[in-house]
Write a protein that holds these residues in place. Sequence first.
Motif, PDB file in Angstrom:
ATOM      1  N   GLU A 242       0.814  -1.221   0.000  1.00 43.82           N
ATOM      2  CA  GLU A 242       0.000   0.000   0.000  1.00 43.82           C
ATOM      3  C   GLU A 242       0.846   1.268   0.000  1.00 43.82           C
ATOM      4  N   HIS A 243       2.136   1.129   0.287  1.00 41.85           N
ATOM      5  CA  HIS A 243       3.002   2.313   0.393  1.00 41.85           C
ATOM      6  C   HIS A 243       4.192   2.246  -0.554  1.00 41.85           C
ATOM      7  N   GLY A 244       3.957   1.701  -1.740  1.00 37.37           N
ATOM      8  CA  GLY A 244       4.929   1.859  -2.814  1.00 37.37           C
ATOM      9  C   GLY A 244       5.787   0.674  -3.168  1.00 37.37           C
ATOM     10  N   ALA A 245       5.668  -0.453  -2.471  1.00 39.81           N
ATOM     11  CA  ALA A 245       6.491  -1.614  -2.805  1.00 39.81           C
ATOM     12  C   ALA A 245       6.085  -2.161  -4.173  1.00 39.81           C
ATOM     13  N   GLU A 246       7.080  -2.511  -4.971  1.00 43.24           N
ATOM     14  CA  GLU A 246       6.822  -3.179  -6.259  1.00 43.24           C
ATOM     15  C   GLU A 246       6.341  -4.607  -6.024  1.00 43.24           C
ATOM     16  N   GLY A 247       6.730  -5.163  -4.905  1.00 43.40           N
ATOM     17  CA  GLY A 247       6.307  -6.494  -4.515  1.00 43.40           C
ATOM     18  C   GLY A 247       6.740  -6.743  -3.090  1.00 43.40           C
ATOM     19  N   ALA A 248       6.088  -7.699  -2.413  1.00 44.51           N
ATOM     20  CA  ALA A 248       6.448  -8.040  -1.029  1.00 44.51           C
ATOM     21  C   ALA A 248       6.236  -9.527  -0.837  1.00 44.51           C
ATOM     22  N   LEU A 249       7.075 -10.137   0.006  1.00 39.41           N
ATOM     23  CA  LEU A 249       7.042 -11.586   0.159  1.00 39.41           C
ATOM     24  C   LEU A 249       7.652 -11.973   1.495  1.00 39.41           C
ATOM     25  N   MET A 250       7.191 -13.091   2.039  1.00 39.80           N
ATOM     26  CA  MET A 250       7.846 -13.688   3.191  1.00 39.80           C
ATOM     27  C   MET A 250       9.112 -14.394   2.719  1.00 39.80           C
ATOM     28  N   SER A 251      10.193 -14.269   3.472  1.00 42.20           N
ATOM     29  CA  SER A 251      11.440 -14.941   3.124  1.00 42.20           C
ATOM     30  C   SER A 251      11.538 -16.287   3.829  1.00 42.20           C
ATOM     31  N   GLY A 252      11.935 -17.315   3.091  1.00 42.64           N
ATOM     32  CA  GLY A 252      12.107 -18.646   3.665  1.00 42.64           C
ATOM     33  C   GLY A 252      10.844 -19.138   4.335  1.00 42.64           C
ATOM     34  N   SER A 253      10.998 -19.734   5.513  1.00 41.64           N
ATOM     35  CA  SER A 253       9.834 -20.204   6.267  1.00 41.64           C
ATOM     36  C   SER A 253       9.259 -19.107   7.148  1.00 41.64           C
ATOM     37  N   GLY A 254       9.823 -17.881   7.028  1.00 37.55           N
ATOM     38  CA  GLY A 254       9.324 -16.742   7.769  1.00 37.55           C
ATOM     39  C   GLY A 254       9.978 -16.625   9.132  1.00 37.55           C
ATOM     40  N   PRO A 255       9.543 -15.597   9.874  1.00 34.24           N
ATOM     41  CA  PRO A 255       8.443 -14.691   9.542  1.00 34.24           C
ATOM     42  C   PRO A 255       8.864 -13.378   8.877  1.00 34.24           C
TER      43      PRO A 255
END
Length: 298
Positions: A242-255
């Motif tokens: 919502e604030h400008g990221a081209e994409g977002a994702l959890m890394s590995g098993s998280g968190p």
Amino acid sequence: MLDRLELKAYGKINLGLDVVRKREDGYHEVRMIMQTVHLHDRIVMEKTKEPGIRTETNLPYVPDGEGNLAWRAAKLLMDEFGLSEGVDIKIRKCIPVAAGMAGGSTDAAAVLVGMNRLFGLGLGKKELMRRGVKLGADIPYCILRGTALSEGIGEILTELPPAPQCHVVLAKPQISVSTKAVYEKLRVDALGPEAHPDIDGMAAAIRAGSLDGVTARLGNVLETVTIPDHPEIGAIKRIMLEHGAEGALMSGSGPTVFGIFKDREEADAVCGILRETDNGRLTRQVYLTRFFNKKPAR
């Protein structure tokens, strides 16, 4: 010969993480796009005349001695080469712990490299990587660093060209996640095709130098397990998007969640928003960093 070394142990994120199947030996076969980031732990190694290995960290909940993967890395080479001298290892942790960023694995990888240099063992990078996989599947990649396709249980590595540079926001919520528990809960056969990220397409986008192609294909099959159990991971992703990221994702098993930004000001702003959300109760650690890219081989 060296008596003291200072090393940087860099963290990683998974731009794409797919689980292909569960093998008969209990391990999961994966296909991942791995990327090193500049956030790192600092390791000081010092040779001692007194035999044995001593480890020390700046965090009370990180184990010393045999419970520390870096200790086991030093022991592996010490036993193999019959070293009579000892080593002191001081680890200053900056990479979030139990966070899907290979913090323990990268410390162990750095110690393998450091032992090789301190004691003049003469091992090449591939020889260190072959030893590293005995301790953990991520360790060979943490020795390699950069951008890579990871297959098998994580030990089969294919170097890729450096990923297009960008700003990366890392945010770890106030929880820790057990990698073992996440994989045990994952049911690969029950997943639909849409749950599996396009790993080949992402590798092609990296080769083409397309950041948009990379962000369009971000995907992590382990989110199907971790986000339902920990909705704060999904909340962090939404804030970033919502604030400008081209994409977002959890890394590995998280968190840990990462967001990719083209604009530095937007990345800075979302760091502040994440730190202030719920009076700072949503995220424990927030960092702004960039990809760590090696120079392409000639």
